[in-house]
Design a protein around this motif. Sequence first.
Motif, PDB file in Angstrom:
ATOM      1  N   UNK A  53      -4.790  44.346  18.475  1.00 32.01           N
ATOM      2  CA  UNK A  53      -6.031  44.448  17.702  1.00 32.01           C
ATOM      3  C   UNK A  53      -6.986  45.445  18.361  1.00 32.01           C
ATOM      4  N   UNK A  54      -7.501  46.350  17.552  1.00 31.95           N
ATOM      5  CA  UNK A  54      -8.378  47.408  18.043  1.00 31.95           C
ATOM      6  C   UNK A  54      -7.659  48.724  18.253  1.00 31.95           C
ATOM      7  N   UNK A  55      -6.323  48.679  18.287  1.00 34.05           N
ATOM      8  CA  UNK A  55      -5.533  49.896  18.522  1.00 34.05           C
ATOM      9  C   UNK A  55      -4.453  50.119  17.471  1.00 34.05           C
ATOM     10  N   UNK A  56      -4.512  49.374  16.384  1.00 33.99           N
ATOM     11  CA  UNK A  56      -3.403  49.420  15.419  1.00 33.99           C
ATOM     12  C   UNK A  56      -3.920  49.604  14.001  1.00 33.99           C
ATOM     13  N   UNK A  57      -3.109  50.248  13.179  1.00 27.22           N
ATOM     14  CA  UNK A  57      -3.365  50.389  11.749  1.00 27.22           C
ATOM     15  C   UNK A  57      -2.233  49.686  11.002  1.00 27.22           C
ATOM     16  N   UNK A  58      -2.583  48.878  10.012  1.00 34.39           N
ATOM     17  CA  UNK A  58      -1.600  48.130   9.226  1.00 34.39           C
ATOM     18  C   UNK A  58      -1.481  48.764   7.851  1.00 34.39           C
ATOM     19  N   UNK A  59      -0.245  49.048   7.434  1.00 32.47           N
ATOM     20  CA  UNK A  59       0.008  49.619   6.113  1.00 32.47           C
ATOM     21  C   UNK A  59       0.981  48.767   5.325  1.00 32.47           C
ATOM     22  N   UNK A  60       0.689  48.549   4.040  1.00 32.86           N
ATOM     23  CA  UNK A  60       1.589  47.803   3.159  1.00 32.86           C
ATOM     24  C   UNK A  60       1.696  48.544   1.831  1.00 32.86           C
ATOM     25  N   UNK A  61       2.775  48.268   1.124  1.00 35.15           N
ATOM     26  CA  UNK A  61       2.937  48.836  -0.216  1.00 35.15           C
ATOM     27  C   UNK A  61       2.165  47.991  -1.221  1.00 35.15           C
ATOM     28  N   UNK A  62       1.595  48.649  -2.232  1.00 36.79           N
ATOM     29  CA  UNK A  62       0.804  47.947  -3.243  1.00 36.79           C
ATOM     30  C   UNK A  62       1.727  47.127  -4.140  1.00 36.79           C
ATOM     31  N   UNK A  79      -7.732  47.716  11.162  1.00 35.26           N
ATOM     32  CA  UNK A  79      -7.689  48.788  10.159  1.00 35.26           C
ATOM     33  C   UNK A  79      -6.531  48.541   9.207  1.00 35.26           C
ATOM     34  N   UNK A  80      -6.809  48.733   7.911  1.00 35.84           N
ATOM     35  CA  UNK A  80      -5.813  48.441   6.877  1.00 35.84           C
ATOM     36  C   UNK A  80      -5.772  49.584   5.872  1.00 35.84           C
ATOM     37  N   UNK A 103      10.304  48.260   6.147  1.00 36.41           N
ATOM     38  CA  UNK A 103       9.152  48.150   7.042  1.00 36.41           C
ATOM     39  C   UNK A 103       9.127  49.298   8.047  1.00 36.41           C
ATOM     40  N   UNK A 104      10.296  49.717   8.521  1.00 39.16           N
ATOM     41  CA  UNK A 104      10.365  50.853   9.449  1.00 39.16           C
ATOM     42  C   UNK A 104       9.913  52.139   8.768  1.00 39.16           C
ATOM     43  N   UNK A 105      10.333  52.345   7.521  1.00 38.07           N
ATOM     44  CA  UNK A 105       9.932  53.555   6.795  1.00 38.07           C
ATOM     45  C   UNK A 105       8.429  53.580   6.533  1.00 38.07           C
ATOM     46  N   UNK A 106       7.854  52.416   6.225  1.00 43.23           N
ATOM     47  CA  UNK A 106       6.405  52.354   6.007  1.00 43.23           C
ATOM     48  C   UNK A 106       5.661  52.748   7.273  1.00 43.23           C
ATOM     49  N   UNK A 107       6.113  52.217   8.414  1.00 40.64           N
ATOM     50  CA  UNK A 107       5.483  52.568   9.691  1.00 40.64           C
ATOM     51  C   UNK A 107       5.653  54.054   9.989  1.00 40.64           C
ATOM     52  N   UNK A 108       6.814  54.610   9.684  1.00 38.51           N
ATOM     53  CA  UNK A 108       7.067  56.042   9.909  1.00 38.51           C
ATOM     54  C   UNK A 108       6.159  56.913   9.048  1.00 38.51           C
ATOM     55  N   UNK A 109       5.990  56.518   7.797  1.00 37.78           N
ATOM     56  CA  UNK A 109       5.086  57.260   6.913  1.00 37.78           C
ATOM     57  C   UNK A 109       3.656  57.242   7.447  1.00 37.78           C
ATOM     58  N   UNK A 110       3.245  56.095   7.975  1.00 36.51           N
ATOM     59  CA  UNK A 110       1.902  55.981   8.556  1.00 36.51           C
ATOM     60  C   UNK A 110       1.738  56.922   9.735  1.00 36.51           C
ATOM     61  N   UNK A 111       2.708  56.890  10.640  1.00 41.37           N
ATOM     62  CA  UNK A 111       2.605  57.712  11.845  1.00 41.37           C
ATOM     63  C   UNK A 111       2.688  59.204  11.535  1.00 41.37           C
ATOM     64  N   UNK A 112       3.522  59.557  10.568  1.00 44.07           N
ATOM     65  CA  UNK A 112       3.722  60.969  10.255  1.00 44.07           C
ATOM     66  C   UNK A 112       2.662  61.590   9.372  1.00 44.07           C
ATOM     67  N   UNK A 113       1.673  60.807   8.929  1.00 44.74           N
ATOM     68  CA  UNK A 113       0.633  61.338   8.054  1.00 44.74           C
ATOM     69  C   UNK A 113       1.084  61.541   6.630  1.00 44.74           C
ATOM     70  N   UNK A 114       2.160  60.852   6.240  1.00 42.42           N
ATOM     71  CA  UNK A 114       2.705  60.988   4.882  1.00 42.42           C
ATOM     72  C   UNK A 114       2.558  59.710   4.062  1.00 42.42           C
TER      73      UNK A 114
END
Length: 347
Positions: A53-62, A79-80, A103-114
């Motif tokens: 917490x404080x260092x992470x961004x959480x991403x989910x599909x709508x 952050x969400x 879940x791995x692809x979602x995290x990869x998209x987040x990290x890669x700016x895509x």
Amino acid sequence: MQFYNNSHPYYCGIDLHARSLYVCILDDQGDTVLHKNISAKPKALLQLLEPYIGNIIVGVECMHCWYWVADWCEDNHIDFVLGHALYMKAIHGGKAKNDKIDSFKIAKLLKGGNFPVAYHYPRAMRATRDLMRRRMHIVRHGAQLKAHIKNTGSQYNHPPNALNLRYLGAREKMRNRFTDASVQASIDLDLNLIDTFNKELARVEWHIKKHAKQHKATDFHILKSISGVGDILALTILYEIGDIKRFESVQRFASYSRLIKCKAESAGKTYGTQGNKIGNAHLKWAFSEAAILYLRNNDCAKEYIKTLEKRMPKSKALSALAHKLGRSIYYMLKNQAVFDEAKFMRA
């Protein structure tokens, strides 16, 4: 399309389900820190993400159950970001597809700016917006019942009537129209459902109007200053837009409202259209209805449509008027100004 491209020490992709979550956390180097399937419970998710917490961004599909995750992240100061389901095609490709890979692809998209960003509607107005959408579903079902009554009359060669089934007196006149008991029972079933719908919808509409005055009373009255726009259209536009400031430009707003024509081009050639279903269908309907109602008893608007019809079919002329109204509403809400018909027709 907008992408999330902020940097964080950790990136969390969650593949959402109603009863389970598959969580993947990557560090800033792209290495997998955690990859685990857990139950869809706030306590289990907190135990997993608490060290970050404080260092992470959480991403989910709508998808249908993202509400509680977004609210949970807000309560825990995490952050969400919500992913646009139609743009997240990267997680649907590949030879293998499962929750762990997604879940791995979602995290990869987040990290890669895509990671394609969708707007996560704030909780303060979200439930009322959903109630408004539910009301629309019931209204359409009621329209199907009324159409069935009309069609049944044609089916048995009854003379056409001008009864407006919206009114109780007109519905009562349909109670003894058919000699066959089974046919009349079918009609009575429709009429009884319409009676129930009307009573419940009146309560729902009162509830929504009360909340609209608490949420955005000024915007509600600004929208009603347009000729032909009543309570329902104003409420639909109000709650589907939410905060007008989230749109950087009128072009983005028009695109979100499905008021523009999408082109598919390559090597200087046009291959038709694509992406016509991307955007807010409720706003598209509201602006189309507003354009039709604006023409009623409005001679200036009718002359404007006739001018457009010299260059295009009537359907496209009405779409152009809906687009024009949509752009006007954007500036009205942004500048907090009521509708100026003289200025609208000049433009």
